[in-house]
Write a protein that holds these residues in place. Structure first.
Motif, short mmCIF file in Angstrom:
data_model
loop_
_atom_site.label_atom_id
_atom_site.label_comp_id
_atom_site.label_asym_id
_atom_site.label_seq_id
_atom_site.Cartn_x
_atom_site.Cartn_y
_atom_site.Cartn_z
N LYS A 108 0.66 -1.09 -0.26
CA LYS A 108 -0.22 0.04 -0.29
C LYS A 108 0.65 1.78 0.32
O LYS A 108 0.28 1.69 -0.95
N ILE A 109 2.26 1.12 0.52
CA ILE A 109 2.70 2.07 0.66
C ILE A 109 3.24 2.87 -0.19
O ILE A 109 3.70 3.94 -0.49
N SER A 110 4.13 1.59 -1.25
CA SER A 110 4.76 1.59 -1.86
C SER A 110 3.91 2.55 -3.51
O SER A 110 3.82 2.92 -4.11
N ILE A 111 1.94 1.75 -3.60
CA ILE A 111 1.27 2.34 -4.35
C ILE A 111 1.55 3.51 -3.77
O ILE A 111 1.33 4.53 -5.44
N LEU A 112 0.64 4.24 -1.88
CA LEU A 112 0.94 5.77 -2.33
C LEU A 112 1.98 6.44 -2.91
O LEU A 112 1.88 7.94 -3.08
N SER A 113 2.59 5.74 -2.44
CA SER A 113 4.87 6.72 -2.96
C SER A 113 4.67 6.82 -4.75
O SER A 113 5.00 7.91 -4.81
N GLU A 114 3.85 6.00 -4.84
CA GLU A 114 3.76 6.16 -7.03
C GLU A 114 3.09 7.54 -6.93
O GLU A 114 2.76 8.47 -7.92
N GLU A 115 1.53 7.03 -5.97
CA GLU A 115 0.57 8.58 -6.76
C GLU A 115 1.37 9.77 -6.27
O GLU A 115 1.28 10.86 -6.54
#
Length: 134
Positions: free
Chosen positions: A93-100
């Protein structure tokens, strides 16, 4: 100032660079905290270099997250424990949010990027609350 901060981020990444087999979790968590702080500093100073560098550092280290060892690992195996699965789910989830964060920041939507940063921080805290019993 931008160059010195970028050099600091890169130097810390190089100094703590390790392969995935022998990752020291305490150092990894410290690096994640530094990456989050660099992103926040980038928002405060409106500095693209800090935001991008912090996100890249966060993405590089986030996949090495593992929960503290517990006695149920002996019975279930390390990859089958609740804490292991939860930590990996939060890391994703953090990885996805960081990409966002990067996407919105590059589009000029800085408040949305900051909101994604806040969401990523919430994920960090959720894991610490559940797994580390904070």
């Amino acid at each position: 100032m931008k160059k010195s901060l970028l050099v600091l981020v890169l130097a810390s990444g190089v100094l703590f660079a390790q392969d995935s087999v022998g990752v020291d979790q305490k150092k990894n968590m410290q690096e994640l905290e530094v990456a989050m702080a660099v992103i926040q500093r980038g928002f405060l100073y409106n500095d693209d270099t800090l935001v991008v560098g912090g996100v890249k550092s966060l993405q590089k280290r986030i996949m090495h997250i593992e929960p503290p060892s517990k006695e149920d690992e002996e019975i279930l195996g390390k990859g089958n424990t609740y804490s292991y699965k939860y930590a990996k789910k939060e890391a994703k989830k953090i990885s996805i949010l960081s990409e966002e964060i990067l996407t919105h920041y590059n589009m000029g939507e800085k408040y949305t990027a900051m909101s994604r940063y806040k969401d990523a921080l919430k994920q960090c805290l959720a894991c610490h609350k559940k797994i580390r019993k904070w």
